[in-house]
Design an enzyme around this catalytic site. Structure first.
Site, PDB file in Angstrom:
ATOM      1  N   ASP A   1      15.832 -32.802  -9.423  1.00  0.00           N
ATOM      2  CA  ASP A   1      14.616 -33.547  -9.081  1.00  0.00           C
ATOM      3  C   ASP A   1      13.840 -32.852  -7.961  1.00  0.00           C
ATOM      4  O   ASP A   1      12.618 -32.722  -8.017  1.00  0.00           O
ATOM      5  CB  ASP A   1      14.980 -34.974  -8.651  1.00  0.00           C
ATOM      6  CG  ASP A   1      15.812 -35.692  -9.695  1.00  0.00           C
ATOM      7  OD1 ASP A   1      15.321 -35.858 -10.823  1.00  0.00           O
ATOM      8  OD2 ASP A   1      16.955 -36.066  -9.392  1.00  0.00           O
TER       9      ASP A   1
ATOM     10  N   HIS B   1      18.751 -37.790 -10.496  1.00  0.00           N
ATOM     11  CA  HIS B   1      19.949 -37.238 -11.136  1.00  0.00           C
ATOM     12  C   HIS B   1      20.947 -36.970 -10.012  1.00  0.00           C
ATOM     13  O   HIS B   1      21.058 -35.869  -9.480  1.00  0.00           O
ATOM     14  CB  HIS B   1      19.624 -35.942 -11.870  1.00  0.00           C
ATOM     15  CG  HIS B   1      20.844 -35.228 -12.395  1.00  0.00           C
ATOM     16  ND1 HIS B   1      21.755 -35.827 -13.239  1.00  0.00           N
ATOM     17  CD2 HIS B   1      21.307 -33.977 -12.186  1.00  0.00           C
ATOM     18  CE1 HIS B   1      22.711 -34.968 -13.526  1.00  0.00           C
ATOM     19  NE2 HIS B   1      22.475 -33.833 -12.899  1.00  0.00           N
TER      20      HIS B   1
ATOM     21  N   ARG C   1      26.589 -39.832 -20.984  1.00  0.00           N
ATOM     22  CA  ARG C   1      27.856 -40.298 -20.412  1.00  0.00           C
ATOM     23  C   ARG C   1      27.935 -41.829 -20.455  1.00  0.00           C
ATOM     24  O   ARG C   1      28.973 -42.398 -20.800  1.00  0.00           O
ATOM     25  CB  ARG C   1      27.975 -39.821 -18.968  1.00  0.00           C
ATOM     26  CG  ARG C   1      28.208 -38.321 -18.819  1.00  0.00           C
ATOM     27  CD  ARG C   1      27.991 -37.872 -17.382  1.00  0.00           C
ATOM     28  NE  ARG C   1      28.382 -36.473 -17.184  1.00  0.00           N
ATOM     29  CZ  ARG C   1      27.909 -35.681 -16.239  1.00  0.00           C
ATOM     30  NH1 ARG C   1      27.007 -36.148 -15.376  1.00  0.00           N
ATOM     31  NH2 ARG C   1      28.322 -34.435 -16.135  1.00  0.00           N
TER      32      ARG C   1
ATOM     33  N   PRO D   1      19.657 -29.392  -6.980  1.00  0.00           N
ATOM     34  CA  PRO D   1      19.312 -30.760  -7.376  1.00  0.00           C
ATOM     35  C   PRO D   1      18.017 -30.750  -8.187  1.00  0.00           C
ATOM     36  O   PRO D   1      16.958 -30.415  -7.680  1.00  0.00           O
ATOM     37  CB  PRO D   1      19.142 -31.487  -6.044  1.00  0.00           C
ATOM     38  CG  PRO D   1      18.692 -30.406  -5.101  1.00  0.00           C
ATOM     39  CD  PRO D   1      19.336 -29.129  -5.560  1.00  0.00           C
TER      40      PRO D   1
ATOM     41  N   GLY E   1      21.017 -20.371 -10.151  1.00  0.00           N
ATOM     42  CA  GLY E   1      21.069 -21.023  -8.846  1.00  0.00           C
ATOM     43  C   GLY E   1      22.489 -21.093  -8.348  1.00  0.00           C
ATOM     44  O   GLY E   1      23.444 -20.840  -9.090  1.00  0.00           O
ATOM     45  N   ALA E   2      22.626 -21.434  -7.074  1.00  0.00           N
ATOM     46  CA  ALA E   2      23.962 -21.631  -6.514  1.00  0.00           C
ATOM     47  C   ALA E   2      24.599 -22.828  -7.191  1.00  0.00           C
ATOM     48  O   ALA E   2      23.943 -23.829  -7.468  1.00  0.00           O
ATOM     49  CB  ALA E   2      23.862 -21.854  -5.006  1.00  0.00           C
TER      50      ALA E   2
ATOM     51  N   GLN F   1      27.308 -26.053  -7.729  1.00  0.00           N
ATOM     52  CA  GLN F   1      27.840 -27.162  -6.941  1.00  0.00           C
ATOM     53  C   GLN F   1      29.336 -27.001  -6.758  1.00  0.00           C
ATOM     54  O   GLN F   1      30.087 -26.863  -7.713  1.00  0.00           O
ATOM     55  CB  GLN F   1      27.530 -28.482  -7.648  1.00  0.00           C
ATOM     56  CG  GLN F   1      27.783 -29.726  -6.821  1.00  0.00           C
ATOM     57  CD  GLN F   1      27.309 -30.973  -7.557  1.00  0.00           C
ATOM     58  OE1 GLN F   1      26.727 -30.870  -8.631  1.00  0.00           O
ATOM     59  NE2 GLN F   1      27.546 -32.113  -6.994  1.00  0.00           N
TER      60      GLN F   1
ATOM     61  N   ARG G   1      24.620 -32.782  -4.989  1.00  0.00           N
ATOM     62  CA  ARG G   1      23.558 -31.975  -5.575  1.00  0.00           C
ATOM     63  C   ARG G   1      22.472 -31.667  -4.549  1.00  0.00           C
ATOM     64  O   ARG G   1      21.862 -30.595  -4.566  1.00  0.00           O
ATOM     65  CB  ARG G   1      22.968 -32.703  -6.784  1.00  0.00           C
ATOM     66  CG  ARG G   1      23.953 -32.907  -7.935  1.00  0.00           C
ATOM     67  CD  ARG G   1      23.313 -33.675  -9.076  1.00  0.00           C
ATOM     68  NE  ARG G   1      24.228 -33.871 -10.199  1.00  0.00           N
ATOM     69  CZ  ARG G   1      24.914 -34.964 -10.411  1.00  0.00           C
ATOM     70  NH1 ARG G   1      24.815 -35.981  -9.565  1.00  0.00           N
ATOM     71  NH2 ARG G   1      25.702 -35.072 -11.452  1.00  0.00           N
TER      72      ARG G   1
ATOM     73  N   ASP H   1      23.464 -37.816 -18.046  1.00  0.00           N
ATOM     74  CA  ASP H   1      24.004 -39.044 -17.469  1.00  0.00           C
ATOM     75  C   ASP H   1      23.891 -40.203 -18.468  1.00  0.00           C
ATOM     76  O   ASP H   1      24.794 -41.041 -18.575  1.00  0.00           O
ATOM     77  CB  ASP H   1      23.260 -39.405 -16.185  1.00  0.00           C
ATOM     78  CG  ASP H   1      23.207 -38.236 -15.221  1.00  0.00           C
ATOM     79  OD1 ASP H   1      24.118 -38.089 -14.405  1.00  0.00           O
ATOM     80  OD2 ASP H   1      22.238 -37.451 -15.304  1.00  0.00           O
TER      81      ASP H   1
ATOM     82  N   ARG I   1      26.332 -43.946 -22.469  1.00  0.00           N
ATOM     83  CA  ARG I   1      26.447 -44.447 -23.843  1.00  0.00           C
ATOM     84  C   ARG I   1      27.849 -44.217 -24.403  1.00  0.00           C
ATOM     85  O   ARG I   1      28.362 -45.050 -25.146  1.00  0.00           O
ATOM     86  CB  ARG I   1      25.372 -43.792 -24.725  1.00  0.00           C
ATOM     87  CG  ARG I   1      23.961 -44.202 -24.329  1.00  0.00           C
ATOM     88  CD  ARG I   1      22.904 -43.545 -25.196  1.00  0.00           C
ATOM     89  NE  ARG I   1      21.561 -43.931 -24.764  1.00  0.00           N
ATOM     90  CZ  ARG I   1      20.435 -43.552 -25.368  1.00  0.00           C
ATOM     91  NH1 ARG I   1      20.484 -42.788 -26.444  1.00  0.00           N
ATOM     92  NH2 ARG I   1      19.268 -43.943 -24.896  1.00  0.00           N
TER      93      ARG I   1
END
Length: 315
Positions: free
Chosen positions: A125, A177, A153, A123, A81-82, A84, A90, A150, A155
């Site tokens: 979702d 997300h 990150r 993105p 995919g493209a 970010q 996203r 996420d 934790r």
């Protein structure tokens, strides 16, 4: 899992990092890497294959520019995919990557009709909803990596501040997300101790201000990495490999992946991340995670944000 096959679609920074992580962790017996840029895919396969002597298990690595390399895969991870760009959200990527999926998914299904499909493209979702509409697969067999990274990150930040092992921190990021994701502080623990009650010699360790700052840092983490190096790849590669292992080893592991919801928390038709049981057949169950009123409102906000994007795209 002996004889297991992992197919990775996309030989960019995320796809190759995932392949590398899966190789050194021994996540699958066979790893196949596909990319429309055959020269890039073949070079990446060769580079990975040269190191198989030093991997955790006896793993074979194949691939190239022919989608036939995905034939018979047990798990297909889509990273194509493209990418970010700095300053881009996203959700800005949505239209372009939905069109890529429309071309890609039917071809993949022909070659791996029984596979579990995991999206690691943003993105995620929105693309999970699109991919399910394109394929007609049940929600449990086509989902995205969601907030698994996420959550890692989160934790890591909490463990560093508390001075404990990351493995002792039990907390999750849920929802989109993206910018509306949030931590479930009401259920967060270090060992058996609620996060808000964790103390050091000088009193409570986590003030509300610190928790708010931590949540913001998690949400902004990808933007910071992208600004500095152009892409996030190592951590998402590792988290993708972890999801693959839960599938191929039939672990029934609890991971906050993103699936299309069907009535959970009164939400349907939108993909959001919630702690879910992941085993050989995919997502077996989305857990009914206790949340306080503020967290329930935040989850609805995530759903509304994504629903607006889906509507704009005609999904």
């Amino acid at each position: 899992m002996p004889g297991s096959k992992l197919a990775i679609v996309g030989a960019g920074s995320v796809g190759t990092s995932l392949a590398y992580a899966a190789l050194i962790r021994g996540s699958a017996s066979n790893i196949a890497l596909f990319d429309v840029n055959s020269g890039k895919a073949e070079a990446e396969v060769l580079d990975l294959a040269h190191g198989t002597q030093f991997a955790a298990g006896a793993t074979s690595v194949t691939g190239g520019g022919d989608i036939g390399v995905t034939e018979g895969a047990d798990v297909v991870v889509i990273t194509a995919g493209a990418k970010q760009e700095p300053g881009q959200t996203r959700l800005d990527l949505a239209g372009t990557n939905v069109r890529i999926l429309e071309q890609l998914m039917p071809k993949l299904l022909e070659r791996a009709p029984d596979a579990v499909y995991v999206l690691v493209t943003n993105p995620c979702d929105v693309l999970t909803v699109a991919a399910r509409q394109i394929t007609g697969l049940p929600a449990g067999r086509i989902f995205s990596s969601g907030t698994v990274l996420d959550t890692s990150r989160l934790r890591w930040l909490l463990a560093r501040h508390a001075g404990v092992s990351v493995a002792s921190v039990h907390a999750s990021m849920v929802g989109e997300h993206g910018d509306t994701e949030f931590p479930v502080w009401s259920g967060a623990r270090i060992g058996p101790v609620p996060i808000r009650e964790w103390t050091s010699g000088s009193g409570r360790t986590f003030t509300q201000e610190h928790l708010t700052d931590t949540a913001r840092e998690v949400t902004q983490a990808a933007y910071k990495v992208i600004a500095g190096k152009g892409a996030t790849n190592y951590a998402i590669g590792l988290s993708g490999a972890r999801i693959v292992e839960a599938l191929l080893r039939d672990e029934n592991a609890v991971l906050p992946v993103s699936t299309v919801l069907d009535g959970q928390y009164g939400i349907s038709g939108v993909a959001l991340s919630l702690p879910s049981i992941v085993g050989a057949k995919g997502v077996l169950r989305v857990l009914d995670t206790p949340m306080d009123q503020d967290e329930l409102a935040a989850l609805q906000h995530s759903a509304d944000t994504l629903r607006n994007t889906l509507s704009t795209l005609g999904l």
